[in-house]
Write an enzyme that holds these catalytic residues in place. Structure first.
Site, short mmCIF file in Angstrom:
data_model
loop_
_atom_site.label_atom_id
_atom_site.label_comp_id
_atom_site.label_asym_id
_atom_site.label_seq_id
_atom_site.Cartn_x
_atom_site.Cartn_y
_atom_site.Cartn_z
N LYS A 109 0.89 -1.09 0.16
CA LYS A 109 0.04 -0.05 -0.09
C LYS A 109 0.80 1.35 -0.13
CE LYS A 109 -4.33 -1.48 2.11
NZ LYS A 109 -5.29 -1.11 3.18
N ASP A 120 -10.44 3.56 1.41
CA ASP A 120 -10.71 3.14 3.00
C ASP A 120 -11.51 4.37 3.54
OD1 ASP A 120 -9.95 0.74 2.92
OD2 ASP A 120 -8.25 0.87 3.84
#
Ligand code: NAP
Length: 294
Positions: free
Chosen positions: A71, A111
């Site tokens: 990520k 997210d």
């Protein structure tokens, strides 16, 4: 559906990817919408990440999700970052945008949108309120950013077992706090804050299957009507934390909602269409439930 040269493709890149629910979420959405599209999950060696992303671009993939351990590392392979991804320092979604015969790679962090999706209903009640975030790891970054940029709280307390981890999180994201007062506290000392909070978010893995008897806040007396307790854990769908909070009258939100919300944001980006949330939720809850008892 017949897979052919025009089938639109997306994939998850990570290592490992075997336990991901993303293929179930996205492929269910494609089926419901009768889209000629397919979502894969590929485990990639760290040394192959650049080649993998360039390959997806060359093959005209719609996009990709990126998970642990890439990520942060994938940021260097993007041409542009959204504000969320830049602020959090992590990308979970890539969009391959074609413009003027070229393709640019945009890195996003959905997210934040995913976390906020089920809180939309409660935004008015949370404005000016007090928030406690339990845990200060990767997911807590998106949660803290989402809380301060979208929920207009008066106070956010990050409670973690390692004070230096909480301090580093607050230090990195403090500049986005606006009028909110952000502070840290050791998890064991957070009792008063948990009791007084309007929103409590668990970002620790405590209570996740198979340790379903555990809770990051094993004191049911802390919870009461008027509070929202949000657990990022999605297996089990209802954790001990949520069961106890619910039994004391709090509103509870489980991690399935964020999981679907972050996927829905990627889906819109890739296809331009809304994800059929209800159908996806039904399949996902059934799948997680079956896993839990296997
Ligand atoms: P992470 O980076 O490892 O962070 C976990 C945090 O929890 C850290 O602060 C860690 O502290 C703390 N923690 C771990 N075990 C603990 C314990 N026994 N007691 C107290 N604190 C503890 O993990 P993450 O990526 O943020 O993920 C955290 C959880 O969120 C996982 O359950 C994950 O599945 C879930 N999640 C859900 C979604 C969703 O869409 N629903 C999205 C992202 C994540 P230390 O560093 O000291 O261990």
């Amino acid at each position: 559906m017949t897979i052919g040269p025009n089938t639109r493709l997306a994939t998850l890149l990570g290592n490992p990817v075997e336990h991901s629910f993303s293929p179930i979420i996205h492929n269910t959405a494609y089926q419901v919408l009768a889209l000629d599209a397919l979502y894969l999950a590929r485990s990639v060696a760290a040394s192959d990440l650049k080649a993998a992303v360039e390959g997806l671009k060359a093959l005209h993939f719609m996009g990709a999700n990126v998970t642990i351990p890439f990520k942060e590392r994938v940021i260097g392979l993007t041409d542009q970052l959204t504000d969320e991804a830049a602020a959090i320092g992590a990308v979970n979604t890539l969009l391959f945008r074609r413009a003027d015969g070229d393709t640019i790679i945009i890195g996003d962090n959905t997210d934040v949108t995913g976390f906020l999706a089920p809180l939309q209903l409660h935004q008015e009640r949370l404005a000016g309120g007090r928030i406690v975030i339990l845990g200060a790891g990767g997911a807590a970054r998106a949660i803290l950013f989402g809380c301060v940029t979208a929920l207009a709280p008066s106070k956010v307390v990050v409670a973690a077992r390692r004070s230096e981890q909480a301090a580093s999180l607050v230090n990195d994201l403090g500049k986005h706090a606006g009028a909110a007062d952000i502070s840290t506290i050791r998890l064991v000392d957070a009792g008063r804050h948990v009791r007084d909070a309007d929103l409590i978010v668990n970002t620790t893995p405590v209570g996740m299957y198979p340790d379903i008897e555990a809770s990051p806040w094993p004191d049911p007396d802390a919870f009461h009507r008027g509070q929202i307790v949000y657990d990022l854990i999605y297996n089990p769908v209802s954790t001990r934390l949520l069961n106890e909070a619910s039994s004391r009258g709090a509103t509870v939100i489980n991690g399935i909602e964020m999981l679907i919300g972050q996927a829905a944001a990627a889906h819109v980006m890739w296809t331009g269409l809304r994800m059929p949330i209800d159908e996806v939720r039904e399949v996902l809850v059934r799948t997680v439930g079956a896993l839990k008892h296997s």
